[in-house]
Design a protein around this motif. Sequence first.
Motif, PDB file in Angstrom:
ATOM      1  N   LYS A 161       0.822  -1.204   0.000  1.00  0.00           N
ATOM      2  CA  LYS A 161       0.000   0.000   0.000  1.00  0.00           C
ATOM      3  C   LYS A 161       0.862   1.262   0.000  1.00  0.00           C
ATOM      4  O   LYS A 161       0.570   2.235  -0.707  1.00  0.00           O
ATOM      5  N   LEU A 162       1.932   1.239   0.786  1.00  0.00           N
ATOM      6  CA  LEU A 162       2.803   2.399   0.876  1.00  0.00           C
ATOM      7  C   LEU A 162       3.465   2.709  -0.464  1.00  0.00           C
ATOM      8  O   LEU A 162       3.561   3.872  -0.875  1.00  0.00           O
ATOM      9  N   ALA A 163       3.915   1.667  -1.149  1.00  0.00           N
ATOM     10  CA  ALA A 163       4.558   1.868  -2.452  1.00  0.00           C
ATOM     11  C   ALA A 163       3.594   2.510  -3.437  1.00  0.00           C
ATOM     12  O   ALA A 163       3.968   3.427  -4.191  1.00  0.00           O
ATOM     13  N   ARG A 164       2.356   2.042  -3.439  1.00  0.00           N
ATOM     14  CA  ARG A 164       1.358   2.638  -4.342  1.00  0.00           C
ATOM     15  C   ARG A 164       1.052   4.084  -3.946  1.00  0.00           C
ATOM     16  O   ARG A 164       0.933   4.973  -4.796  1.00  0.00           O
ATOM     17  N   TYR A 165       0.935   4.303  -2.644  1.00  0.00           N
ATOM     18  CA  TYR A 165       0.598   5.649  -2.163  1.00  0.00           C
ATOM     19  C   TYR A 165       1.717   6.627  -2.499  1.00  0.00           C
ATOM     20  O   TYR A 165       1.466   7.721  -3.026  1.00  0.00           O
ATOM     21  N   HIS A 166       2.941   6.242  -2.198  1.00  0.00           N
ATOM     22  CA  HIS A 166       4.066   7.167  -2.375  1.00  0.00           C
ATOM     23  C   HIS A 166       4.337   7.493  -3.836  1.00  0.00           C
ATOM     24  O   HIS A 166       4.614   8.651  -4.185  1.00  0.00           O
ATOM     25  N   THR A 167       4.259   6.474  -4.686  1.00  0.00           N
ATOM     26  CA  THR A 167       4.600   6.679  -6.101  1.00  0.00           C
ATOM     27  C   THR A 167       3.418   7.133  -6.943  1.00  0.00           C
ATOM     28  O   THR A 167       3.611   7.681  -8.034  1.00  0.00           O
ATOM     29  N   GLY A 168       2.204   6.884  -6.469  1.00  0.00           N
ATOM     30  CA  GLY A 168       1.032   7.158  -7.292  1.00  0.00           C
ATOM     31  C   GLY A 168       0.893   6.172  -8.440  1.00  0.00           C
ATOM     32  O   GLY A 168       0.119   6.394  -9.383  1.00  0.00           O
ATOM     33  N   ARG A 169       1.607   5.055  -8.378  1.00  0.00           N
ATOM     34  CA  ARG A 169       1.562   4.026  -9.414  1.00  0.00           C
ATOM     35  C   ARG A 169       0.879   2.770  -8.873  1.00  0.00           C
ATOM     36  O   ARG A 169       0.784   2.579  -7.666  1.00  0.00           O
ATOM     37  N   GLN A 170       0.450   1.903  -9.783  1.00  0.00           N
ATOM     38  CA  GLN A 170      -0.333   0.748  -9.352  1.00  0.00           C
ATOM     39  C   GLN A 170       0.411  -0.581  -9.418  1.00  0.00           C
ATOM     40  O   GLN A 170       0.153  -1.481  -8.616  1.00  0.00           O
ATOM     41  N   ASN A 171       1.293  -0.766 -10.357  1.00  0.00           N
ATOM     42  CA  ASN A 171       1.854  -2.097 -10.631  1.00  0.00           C
ATOM     43  C   ASN A 171       3.026  -2.443  -9.713  1.00  0.00           C
ATOM     44  O   ASN A 171       3.799  -1.573  -9.320  1.00  0.00           O
ATOM     45  N   ILE A 172       3.130  -3.743  -9.418  1.00  0.00           N
ATOM     46  CA  ILE A 172       4.222  -4.256  -8.591  1.00  0.00           C
ATOM     47  C   ILE A 172       4.760  -5.524  -9.246  1.00  0.00           C
ATOM     48  O   ILE A 172       3.990  -6.369  -9.713  1.00  0.00           O
ATOM     49  N   ILE A 173       6.076  -5.659  -9.266  1.00  0.00           N
ATOM     50  CA  ILE A 173       6.725  -6.843  -9.829  1.00  0.00           C
ATOM     51  C   ILE A 173       7.177  -7.742  -8.691  1.00  0.00           C
ATOM     52  O   ILE A 173       7.834  -7.286  -7.750  1.00  0.00           O
ATOM     53  N   SER A 174       6.816  -9.016  -8.780  1.00  0.00           N
ATOM     54  CA  SER A 174       7.228 -10.020  -7.812  1.00  0.00           C
ATOM     55  C   SER A 174       7.860 -11.181  -8.577  1.00  0.00           C
ATOM     56  O   SER A 174       8.089 -11.079  -9.789  1.00  0.00           O
ATOM     57  N   PHE A 175       8.139 -12.287  -7.886  1.00  0.00           N
ATOM     58  CA  PHE A 175       8.899 -13.378  -8.501  1.00  0.00           C
ATOM     59  C   PHE A 175       8.227 -14.718  -8.283  1.00  0.00           C
ATOM     60  O   PHE A 175       7.584 -14.961  -7.254  1.00  0.00           O
ATOM     61  N   PHE A 176       8.404 -15.603  -9.261  1.00  0.00           N
ATOM     62  CA  PHE A 176       7.987 -16.983  -9.087  1.00  0.00           C
ATOM     63  C   PHE A 176       8.800 -17.599  -7.947  1.00  0.00           C
ATOM     64  O   PHE A 176      10.007 -17.340  -7.817  1.00  0.00           O
ATOM     65  N   GLY A 177       8.133 -18.391  -7.139  1.00  0.00           N
ATOM     66  CA  GLY A 177       8.786 -18.983  -5.978  1.00  0.00           C
ATOM     67  C   GLY A 177       8.666 -18.143  -4.728  1.00  0.00           C
ATOM     68  O   GLY A 177       8.963 -18.601  -3.633  1.00  0.00           O
ATOM     69  N   ALA A 178       8.204 -16.895  -4.878  1.00  0.00           N
ATOM     70  CA  ALA A 178       8.116 -15.996  -3.725  1.00  0.00           C
ATOM     71  C   ALA A 178       6.978 -16.390  -2.801  1.00  0.00           C
ATOM     72  O   ALA A 178       5.928 -16.848  -3.252  1.00  0.00           O
ATOM     73  N   PHE A 179       7.198 -16.189  -1.521  1.00  0.00           N
ATOM     74  CA  PHE A 179       6.099 -16.294  -0.551  1.00  0.00           C
ATOM     75  C   PHE A 179       6.107 -15.026   0.283  1.00  0.00           C
ATOM     76  O   PHE A 179       7.075 -14.733   0.988  1.00  0.00           O
ATOM     77  N   HIS A 180       5.005 -14.270   0.190  1.00  0.00           N
ATOM     78  CA  HIS A 180       4.902 -13.002   0.912  1.00  0.00           C
ATOM     79  C   HIS A 180       3.756 -12.991   1.910  1.00  0.00           C
ATOM     80  O   HIS A 180       3.570 -11.993   2.607  1.00  0.00           O
ATOM     81  N   GLY A 181       2.978 -14.074   1.988  1.00  0.00           N
ATOM     82  CA  GLY A 181       1.887 -14.131   2.948  1.00  0.00           C
ATOM     83  C   GLY A 181       0.604 -14.606   2.304  1.00  0.00           C
ATOM     84  O   GLY A 181       0.541 -14.863   1.096  1.00  0.00           O
ATOM     85  N   ARG A 182      -0.449 -14.716   3.137  1.00  0.00           N
ATOM     86  CA  ARG A 182      -1.712 -15.280   2.670  1.00  0.00           C
ATOM     87  C   ARG A 182      -2.892 -14.311   2.727  1.00  0.00           C
ATOM     88  O   ARG A 182      -3.990 -14.684   2.330  1.00  0.00           O
ATOM     89  N   THR A 183      -2.711 -13.100   3.251  1.00  0.00           N
ATOM     90  CA  THR A 183      -3.775 -12.114   3.118  1.00  0.00           C
ATOM     91  C   THR A 183      -3.846 -11.702   1.646  1.00  0.00           C
ATOM     92  O   THR A 183      -2.908 -11.925   0.883  1.00  0.00           O
ATOM     93  N   MET A 184      -4.921 -11.077   1.220  1.00  0.00           N
ATOM     94  CA  MET A 184      -5.178 -10.968  -0.218  1.00  0.00           C
ATOM     95  C   MET A 184      -4.111 -10.175  -0.980  1.00  0.00           C
ATOM     96  O   MET A 184      -3.723 -10.553  -2.077  1.00  0.00           O
ATOM     97  N   GLY A 185      -3.622  -9.100  -0.406  1.00  0.00           N
ATOM     98  CA  GLY A 185      -2.555  -8.373  -1.093  1.00  0.00           C
ATOM     99  C   GLY A 185      -1.265  -9.174  -1.128  1.00  0.00           C
ATOM    100  O   GLY A 185      -0.635  -9.334  -2.176  1.00  0.00           O
ATOM    101  N   ALA A 186      -0.862  -9.687   0.034  1.00  0.00           N
ATOM    102  CA  ALA A 186       0.359 -10.496   0.116  1.00  0.00           C
ATOM    103  C   ALA A 186       0.238 -11.757  -0.733  1.00  0.00           C
ATOM    104  O   ALA A 186       1.202 -12.171  -1.393  1.00  0.00           O
ATOM    105  N   LEU A 187      -0.947 -12.365  -0.746  1.00  0.00           N
ATOM    106  CA  LEU A 187      -1.162 -13.563  -1.554  1.00  0.00           C
ATOM    107  C   LEU A 187      -1.056 -13.250  -3.042  1.00  0.00           C
ATOM    108  O   LEU A 187      -0.559 -14.072  -3.826  1.00  0.00           O
ATOM    109  N   SER A 188      -1.480 -12.076  -3.433  1.00  0.00           N
ATOM    110  CA  SER A 188      -1.358 -11.675  -4.832  1.00  0.00           C
ATOM    111  C   SER A 188       0.105 -11.593  -5.251  1.00  0.00           C
ATOM    112  O   SER A 188       0.449 -11.887  -6.400  1.00  0.00           O
ATOM    113  N   LEU A 189       0.978 -11.217  -4.333  1.00  0.00           N
ATOM    114  CA  LEU A 189       2.409 -11.145  -4.607  1.00  0.00           C
ATOM    115  C   LEU A 189       3.082 -12.510  -4.554  1.00  0.00           C
ATOM    116  O   LEU A 189       4.134 -12.713  -5.158  1.00  0.00           O
TER     117      LEU A 189
END
Length: 474
Positions: A161-189
Amino acid sequence: MSTLTEKTPEDLKQNSAQGVTPAIRSMHYAEFGPKLKTALPGPNAKKIVADDDRLISPSYTRSYPMVAKSGRGIRVTDVDGNEFLDFAAGIAVNSTGHCHPEVVKAIQDQAAELIHMSGTDFYYQNMTTLAERLSAIAPMPGPHKFYYGNSGAEAVECAMKLARYHTGRQNIISFFGAFHGRTMGALSLTGSKPQQKRRFAPFVPGVHHIRYPYAYRGCPDGTPEEQEAFALDCARYIEDRLFKTILPPEEVAAIILEPIQGEGGYVVAPTNFLQEIRRICDRHGILLIADEVQSGAARTGKWWAIEHSGVQPDIVCIAKGIASGMPLGICMSKAEVMDWVPGSHASTFGGNPICIAAALATLDILEREGLQNAATIGEKMLDRLRPWVAKHPTVGDVRGRGLMIGVELVKDKKSRTPVGPMRDKVVDLAFERGLLILGCGETTIRLCPPLIVNEQEASIALDILEECITLAAK
């Protein structure tokens, strides 16, 4: 849950005697090794497992029926009195071991003074005290600002959320194999396992996954120079393909990565890859988020795994080992990045006084002994483990930093075919012998003991593990 054949104490002693592990029979074993009294699982454990099956969410992934009752140091005692060596550490959470007396005292003293006040609405001095401590060991220059939540997933949600707020941009790049969590935003990553996403779509839009530099799978027969080139190609794919086809760089808010992928298999990102990612971020005004939830808090022998590369992130996600088992997630950023206004983000329990007291005590212990011990014992373990690649036909790769070590098992060296069932069998066999470990990735065993583990305990754990690998291969 795995189905295990019951083992009596006599069986366990016989199994140990049959192995290829001289230290198991050494005089150190009686003092530093596991102490098993009953068949596994014992009668009390069986009853609790049955109750758990009846009452608790089946979404939990239990590897074996270990029912914990108490813990001290790197040892866990189950409800039947069996004592295990814990090389899982609550998934790398118990950084100072179980119930470290300094952490326990800090928790008890704080609980007698103030349990909760909601740091999102009121002020509390230890919130700034902990922030000052973390700012002093941050992997990027200050000044810094901090957000407190309850978990790694919450730290990632905040960063997203902070990255989107600060930059005013929407897209985020993540990686295959990544685990960032299970809540909906983290799960999307997250890009780890299909089951983690099955039946939960649609996910948060604007997330793009690319290849992580997993050299053992992506460039397995390459020379060191070819593997370096492979890592650079993984990073440069962002500009060479994504930015030239489907993703305008000026619409990318952040690139989020784990300097060492945790659930993905304890895969270490090469330095040149991280450096190139930093250069891409700088060229296009993109924030670099380091997810240090599992790899941080001194686990790799430095405060943060990304420090091994010299790369400086803009945002760091912290949790797991930072508070020795108390629920605390932290998002740390450069001060100019955390520029949102009141009401933009908050957490009722974030910055809980007891959790912060535990974190302050944890930092004291890690600074005094855990940080250096992780580096020293981790390197000794890696020195012992690396020759297994040549010695054991089913050990394909050994990798890691400090006390974050992965042992990847394969069918054979030539095919490198993953052997998830055999890996799981090794985990089961280790449990039967009193060693608690976990898998990660498709076919890797992870070793992430408390950072206070000593050399004798580490040696015995590796003796047991080597025996289990040998038996499982047969």
